[in-house]
Scaffold this active site. Sequence first.
Site: not given
Length: 486
Positions: A78, A153, A177
């Site tokens: 990420k 996210s 997330s």
Amino acid sequence: MQDLTELSLTEAAAALKDGSIKACDATKACLDRIEATEGKLGAMLHLDAEGAMKQAEQMDREGPDAAKPLWGVPVTIKDALSTSTMPTTAASRILEGFNPIYDAYAVQKMREAGAIILGKNNMDEFAMGSTTANSAYQVTHNPWNTERVPGGSSGGSACSVASGQCFASLGSDTGGSIRQPAAFCGCVGIKPTYGRVSRYGLIAYGSSLDQVGPLTRTVEDCARVLSVIAGWDERDMTCSPNDVPDYLAGLNPDSLAGRSVGIPREYMGEGLSDEVRKGIEQATEALKDLGAKVVEVSLPSTEAAIATYYIIAMAEASSNLARFDGVRYGHRSQKVEDLQDLYKNSRREGFGEEVKRRIMLGTFVLSAGYYDAYYKKAAQVRRLIRDEFVAALGSCDCLLAPVSPIVAWPLGAHQQNPLQVFLMDAYTCPINLAGLPSLAMPAGLGASGMPVGLQLIGRAFEEGTLFSIGSALEKKLPALGRPKGL
């Protein structure tokens, strides 16, 4: 010829270790898969194909290393985690082109374990969102239906894993997330206990809530990756010095006899969609078939969790994002006449709308005259929420709950109503407030054809219990396979 990207991480690692496949073969298979699917998905923000192949070639020349549990396994990261070999932007214009000089602790541990990092995944800007549509660069699409959101996210990470672009990815979870995109994309993800994994090198959103964790295709894969990244790090003073247990030791039990699983009454009430409810009921029956005792528990302060979470998260975001001021690094406005202009214009131009909204709300609740009414009260309710979880887990080994009240929604469906999206976090953010571990995994496909996710919530530092129960449950529930049509 076998498509290597359909292997689980565990299968790929074993084949790489015994030499039946080469690191170059696994890496090229993932890069080819990225090339074939990325145009539809938008999961990657930065791809280092050349660097990944060079690393794979070097590893093949040296041969498999039995001391490295992820030797030759291609993974993604990420974009909130610092990487010394490629840009780290947190999907924000304010960090466009920023190249860190160090790796995040979790990234460092993945490299030391022999993983090959293919690139960085798209995300909601500064991890603020539930759709991965708040990225400053591109929109990510759900691999099961590209007209729907992948969650957020860490949506780019979940999408990348579920579609076969990589064997695992690292994400971060502040209020769901990792778990929500895992549920939406039909993969496995864990939010570890707060302090189980070092936050060093993670671009902070809410420092008392953030946790780094893996996303994978199976529970066993998830346990393997967490074993690599968990542990003490002196650079993070909130990191726990507790020993890391062998997460693989208790996997795949034949029976769950003697285990007790609680279902929070408040999580199964009004607002839960029929297809998610059916998925949880199916998992409940599977647990009973495995010999587990299922009991009802209560978490009375659940209805206060959303307000509590967003007050604390936004207050911490306001403080953490103050460092992005156009002076030291990142975007610097050219429309400057004085120092105030430098601060205001750099932040106005660099931050997206959702980030600005959260900074303003966070600054408000911390301001003189409002601190006691909002932030202090939220901190007190947070303790109540944690105490209720601890009490509920005193009578059972873990809790079973939905991840989201609905499956992945169509792109743009709630774009004009951010409050409605905030309410989707009702089942995930309380666990972050309590600092407890939670494992998300697929319960099956709903009537819409989209994955339904469940989560197992455990006691602090008892991730091993979640993996044990989760691996047994995984075998009992219908396997999703890989999304078709990509």
